[in-house]
Motif scaffolding. Sequence first.
Motif, PDB file in Angstrom:
ATOM      1  N   ASN A 188       0.854  -1.180   0.000  1.00  0.00           N
ATOM      2  CA  ASN A 188       0.000   0.000   0.000  1.00  0.00           C
ATOM      3  C   ASN A 188       0.899   1.241   0.000  1.00  0.00           C
ATOM      4  OD1 ASN A 188      -1.450   2.264   1.109  1.00  0.00           O
ATOM      5  ND2 ASN A 188      -2.997   0.867   1.883  1.00  0.00           N
ATOM      6  N   PHE A 191       0.537   3.966   1.229  1.00  0.00           N
ATOM      7  CA  PHE A 191       0.486   4.675   2.510  1.00  0.00           C
ATOM      8  C   PHE A 191       1.134   3.876   3.644  1.00  0.00           C
ATOM      9  CE2 PHE A 191      -3.208   6.614   0.266  1.00  0.00           C
ATOM     10  CZ  PHE A 191      -2.764   7.925   0.273  1.00  0.00           C
ATOM     11  N   LYS A 192       1.678   2.692   3.342  1.00  0.00           N
ATOM     12  CA  LYS A 192       2.272   1.846   4.379  1.00  0.00           C
ATOM     13  C   LYS A 192       3.744   1.576   4.066  1.00  0.00           C
ATOM     14  CE  LYS A 192      -2.057  -0.505   5.494  1.00  0.00           C
ATOM     15  NZ  LYS A 192      -2.774  -1.778   5.497  1.00  0.00           N
ATOM     16  N   TYR A 244       0.079   2.746  -7.617  1.00  0.00           N
ATOM     17  CA  TYR A 244      -1.100   3.588  -7.433  1.00  0.00           C
ATOM     18  C   TYR A 244      -2.319   2.911  -8.049  1.00  0.00           C
ATOM     19  CZ  TYR A 244       2.140   7.363  -6.241  1.00  0.00           C
ATOM     20  OH  TYR A 244       3.105   8.131  -5.653  1.00  0.00           O
ATOM     21  N   ASP A 299     -13.023   3.006   6.035  1.00  0.00           N
ATOM     22  CA  ASP A 299     -11.833   3.547   6.701  1.00  0.00           C
ATOM     23  C   ASP A 299     -10.911   4.263   5.716  1.00  0.00           C
ATOM     24  OD1 ASP A 299     -11.464   0.936   5.644  1.00  0.00           O
ATOM     25  OD2 ASP A 299      -9.670   0.636   6.848  1.00  0.00           O
ATOM     26  N   ASN A 300     -11.036   3.997   4.431  1.00  0.00           N
ATOM     27  CA  ASN A 300     -10.216   4.668   3.406  1.00  0.00           C
ATOM     28  C   ASN A 300     -10.679   6.091   3.098  1.00  0.00           C
ATOM     29  OD1 ASN A 300      -8.161   2.707   2.234  1.00  0.00           O
ATOM     30  ND2 ASN A 300     -10.019   1.484   2.238  1.00  0.00           N
ATOM     31  N   ALA A 351     -11.004   8.673   4.889  1.00  0.00           N
ATOM     32  CA  ALA A 351     -10.235   9.739   5.540  1.00  0.00           C
ATOM     33  C   ALA A 351      -9.042  10.188   4.694  1.00  0.00           C
ATOM     34  CB  ALA A 351      -9.759   9.272   6.915  1.00  0.00           C
ATOM     35  N   SER A 352      -8.489   9.291   3.898  1.00  0.00           N
ATOM     36  CA  SER A 352      -7.294   9.644   3.110  1.00  0.00           C
ATOM     37  C   SER A 352      -7.531   9.610   1.605  1.00  0.00           C
ATOM     38  CB  SER A 352      -6.152   8.673   3.454  1.00  0.00           C
ATOM     39  OG  SER A 352      -6.503   7.359   3.098  1.00  0.00           O
ATOM     40  N   ILE A 353      -8.752   9.391   1.180  1.00  0.00           N
ATOM     41  CA  ILE A 353      -9.020   9.121  -0.240  1.00  0.00           C
ATOM     42  C   ILE A 353      -8.638  10.278  -1.168  1.00  0.00           C
ATOM     43  CG2 ILE A 353     -11.431   9.849  -0.376  1.00  0.00           C
ATOM     44  CD1 ILE A 353     -11.827   7.101  -1.871  1.00  0.00           C
ATOM     45  N   THR A 354      -8.789  11.499  -0.712  1.00  0.00           N
ATOM     46  CA  THR A 354      -8.450  12.621  -1.592  1.00  0.00           C
ATOM     47  C   THR A 354      -6.932  12.746  -1.790  1.00  0.00           C
ATOM     48  OG1 THR A 354      -8.511  14.182   0.254  1.00  0.00           O
ATOM     49  CG2 THR A 354     -10.539  13.944  -1.064  1.00  0.00           C
ATOM     50  N   ARG A 355      -6.148  12.017  -1.005  1.00  0.00           N
ATOM     51  CA  ARG A 355      -4.690  12.005  -1.175  1.00  0.00           C
ATOM     52  C   ARG A 355      -4.242  10.908  -2.142  1.00  0.00           C
ATOM     53  NH1 ARG A 355      -4.031  11.736   4.745  1.00  0.00           N
ATOM     54  NH2 ARG A 355      -2.735   9.931   4.253  1.00  0.00           N
ATOM     55  N   TRP A 356      -5.190  10.084  -2.596  1.00  0.00           N
ATOM     56  CA  TRP A 356      -4.836   9.047  -3.575  1.00  0.00           C
ATOM     57  C   TRP A 356      -4.308   9.719  -4.835  1.00  0.00           C
ATOM     58  CZ3 TRP A 356      -8.543   4.314  -4.168  1.00  0.00           C
ATOM     59  CH2 TRP A 356      -8.725   3.695  -2.919  1.00  0.00           C
TER      60      TRP A 356
END
Length: 187
Positions: free
Chosen positions: A42, A44-45, A83, A105-106, A108-113
């Motif tokens: 991921n 983000f990980k 990506y 849960d995704n 919260a960060s989806i606009t940073r994808w």
Amino acid sequence: MIKVAIFGGSFDPPHKGHQYIVQRAIKVLDIDKLIILPAFLNPFKEHSLASAKQRLEWCHRLFDPIADVIVSNFEISLGRATYTSESLRHLGKQYDIRYIIIGSDNLASITRWHEFEWINSHLTWVIAERRGDQKDTQMLQNWIPLKIDIPISSTGIREGGDLKMIDKRIKKEVDILLKRREHYDHR
């Protein structure tokens, strides 16, 4: 072209919540196939509990027996964090991708994808939501809920070690990995 939904994620480990999402999505979405897309890593990980190869094997074991499911090795075969937009463009050459399934849960960060706006303008989001989830979907152009009343997450399994929501076909291997990590952490 075959109409599909994409369900990507780390699947670290895959659990009965993932299996239920797949079953529900096949029933309620207007698709011919559902594509499981395990991530190499991921974006983000920094790491995962199980190796990419192991997680792909688990997904094959759990999802290949389901007639309307395809497990894709695309991201894992690249050997790097990938990506979602790159995967969608690649798979979109072969399939008519209608939906992308994510856990609430995704959000919260989806606009940073990477290329969020492009994904958002081309697909309908399917939001797998657990009871009591608070979700902000105002940034999504098109979305539908997929009610999942199974209170489980891969993170919870990794942190708590409770294996009751792990399919018996992979439970022993997940247990071994958790015990190995616990032993390493206590050294």
